[in-house]
Design an enzyme around this catalytic site. Structure first.
Site, mmCIF file in Angstrom:
data_model
loop_
_atom_site.group_PDB
_atom_site.id
_atom_site.type_symbol
_atom_site.label_atom_id
_atom_site.label_comp_id
_atom_site.label_asym_id
_atom_site.label_seq_id
_atom_site.Cartn_x
_atom_site.Cartn_y
_atom_site.Cartn_z
ATOM 1 N N ASN A 1 0.775 -1.221 -0.124
ATOM 2 C CA ASN A 1 -0.038 -0.031 0.125
ATOM 3 C C ASN A 1 0.722 1.182 -0.013
ATOM 4 O OD1 ASN A 1 -2.340 1.434 0.034
ATOM 5 N ND2 ASN A 1 -2.236 1.619 2.388
ATOM 6 N N HIS B 1 0.911 5.500 1.114
ATOM 7 C CA HIS B 1 0.260 6.328 2.051
ATOM 8 C C HIS B 1 1.060 7.626 1.921
ATOM 9 C CE1 HIS B 1 -2.157 7.368 5.399
ATOM 10 N NE2 HIS B 1 -1.038 8.018 6.034
ATOM 11 N N SER C 1 4.989 7.115 2.382
ATOM 12 C CA SER C 1 5.305 5.755 2.812
ATOM 13 C C SER C 1 4.658 4.586 1.863
ATOM 14 C CB SER C 1 5.096 5.236 4.019
ATOM 15 O OG SER C 1 5.415 6.213 4.995
ATOM 16 N N ASP D 1 -2.958 1.230 8.028
ATOM 17 C CA ASP D 1 -1.553 1.897 7.920
ATOM 18 C C ASP D 1 -0.613 1.399 8.862
ATOM 19 O OD1 ASP D 1 -2.737 2.887 5.417
ATOM 20 O OD2 ASP D 1 -3.083 4.550 6.541
#
Length: 197
Positions: A106, A108, A135, A144
């Site tokens: 992912n 972020h 990130s 997260d």
């Protein structure tokens, strides 16, 4: 050659960057499908490159678990080596993470663990910090909270708005994502080791 499924919810600027990177014959990854939780604007990028798309809307299912099962089925059709959440704004049920992990990453727009959640840029401004960041992480069952693959600081400038700050974070996020995909493809990052570290 890594095969990628990218999940989006919005405009898909990170997706576009991945598609542009993969035009280089030396880039060791290719997007094979793009999914979303709605009819996302970013599908235009996929269509421009002839990449198949699919939408799996949570509202079409009785609960999150049923939606997660359907999402996994859609993704597994493509047998990807890596699934990338790129602006995907739905929390995945544990079953999805179990099925796809650790090959599930992912992006972020914050320097995690600072400012997790859907409003990372807004939260950084509200906190009055002088720097935030971007990130790339492994997805786990938290918000997260997975192991960090790559991150970089971005300065908060006087007079920044949520929009202006996010616009400066986005290119950093794109660079981190492309480098992370390269490092995973080239064996410099081992996601299984990272997940169990």
């Amino acid at each position: 050659m890594l095969s990628l499924v990218v999940l989006i919810s919005g405009g898909g600027s990170n997706l576009r960057a991945l598609l542009e990177a993969s035009e280089d014959a030396e880039f060791p990854a290719r997007v094979v499908a793009v999914g979303a939780d709605r009819d996302a604007d970013g599908f235009e990028h996929a269509e421009a490159y002839g990449i198949p798309t699919f939408a799996t809307a949570l509202s079409n299912f009785p609960d999150r678990d049923a939606w997660g099962e359907a999402l996994v089925e859609q993704i597994e059709v493509w047998q990807p080596d890596l699934v990338i959440l790129s602006g995907f704004m739905k929390l995945l049920p544990p079953r999805v993470i179990e099925a796809l992990g650790p090959n599930l990453i992912n992006t972020h727009p914050a320097y995690l663990p600072e400012f997790p959640g859907a409003h990372g840029v807004r939260d950084a401004l509200a906190a009055g910090v002088q720097q935030t960041g971007a990130s790339v992480i492994l997805v786990d069952n938290g918000v997260d909270s997975g192991p960090i693959i790559a991150q970089q600081r971005v300065a908060v400038l006087p007079g920044d708005t949520e929009h202006s700050l996010h616009e400066r974070i986005k290119p950093v996020e794109r660079e981190l994502l492309i480098q992370a995909v390269l490092d995973i493809a080239n064996g410099h990052i081992n996601l299984k080791e990272l997940a169990t570290a």
